[in-house]
Every structure is written in C-alpha cells, then in structure tokens.
Design a protein around this motif. Sequence first.
Motif, short mmCIF file in Angstrom:
data_model
loop_
_atom_site.label_atom_id
_atom_site.label_comp_id
_atom_site.label_asym_id
_atom_site.label_seq_id
_atom_site.Cartn_x
_atom_site.Cartn_y
_atom_site.Cartn_z
N UNK A 194 0.80 -1.37 -0.03
CA UNK A 194 0.02 -0.05 0.07
C UNK A 194 0.77 1.17 0.15
N UNK A 195 2.08 1.12 0.69
CA UNK A 195 2.95 2.56 0.63
C UNK A 195 3.44 2.57 -0.83
N UNK B 189 0.38 8.97 0.19
CA UNK B 189 0.51 9.34 1.52
C UNK B 189 -0.43 8.49 2.26
N UNK B 190 -0.57 8.34 3.48
CA UNK B 190 -1.58 7.81 4.29
C UNK B 190 -2.49 8.82 4.69
N UNK B 191 -2.19 9.98 4.25
CA UNK B 191 -3.02 11.14 4.61
C UNK B 191 -4.42 10.98 4.26
N UNK C 150 -5.02 4.49 9.81
CA UNK C 150 -4.86 4.81 8.58
C UNK C 150 -4.66 3.68 7.56
N UNK C 151 -4.18 2.71 7.88
CA UNK C 151 -4.09 1.53 6.73
C UNK C 151 -5.53 0.95 6.52
N UNK D 288 -11.13 2.91 1.25
CA UNK D 288 -11.22 3.98 0.38
C UNK D 288 -10.74 3.33 -0.98
N UNK D 289 -9.62 2.54 -1.04
CA UNK D 289 -9.09 2.11 -2.47
C UNK D 289 -10.23 1.27 -3.15
N UNK D 290 -10.84 0.33 -2.05
CA UNK D 290 -11.71 -0.63 -2.67
C UNK D 290 -13.03 -0.06 -3.10
#
Length: 123
Positions: A41-42, A47-49, A78-79, A85-87
């Motif tokens: 994911x990184x 960023x994880x913001x 955050x992860x 959100x990505x899914x």
Amino acid sequence: MARELTKVVYKPDTQKTEEYIIIVNPTEYKKWSEGDRSIPLAEVVDSFQVFYSTSGNQGLLGQASKQQLENDFGSSKDVDVVEIILKKGRDQPGDAISRQTFVTNAARGSAVIDNKGKGLTGI
C-alpha cells in the motif's frame, strides 16, 4: 518535471456531500485495483493522509479527524481506512503539477498596478 496525480474519492452516504479523498500513484493504483494485491500500500498511495471535504471533492480539503474516521469506517487506523477507500472509492485522474505552476515568491505581490490619482508617475 511534472508528476501525475490521481485522487480516489469515497462517499460513504449518497445523500450527503461529505467525501473522503486520498492521493495515489496512478500506475500502481491501476495494478492494485485490477487485483495485484502483492503491491505494498505504501507504493500505491502517495501518503496515508486521508482528506475530508463537506462540499464535494472540488471544495476545500481538510484532514479527516479520528472521530470522523471512526464514525464512517469503524476504525481510525490509517491503513484500514485507506484500504477501504481504495476498494470502494472511484478514481479521479488529475492534471500533472510542476514547480513552474506556482509562484514561490509571495513578495512579488498581485502584479496589479494601482494608479488611482497618481497618473503613471507614481508607479
């Protein structure tokens, strides 16, 4: 040098205007969304913001609070939130940005010439 950006926008409730936005690397995000979960994911996210907007994704963006994340995602980690959100989100490609796009010297002013009452001699 210009850098492409893609935002992934997630709207938890279709009846409201609140949206959560994350910035991703477009090529890695495309691979990840097509099923390649071996990509960390990184590398997918810039960023994880997690950003939050009450006026849609074109409005002002602020950082989402932990309470907002808990309420809408069931977690403030955050992860976990980024993965949801990505899914569930939809991507929205943006324009490339470069250093030449922005004026870096605020002392230059607005470049407006004010000649009220002075004629051109006061400039």
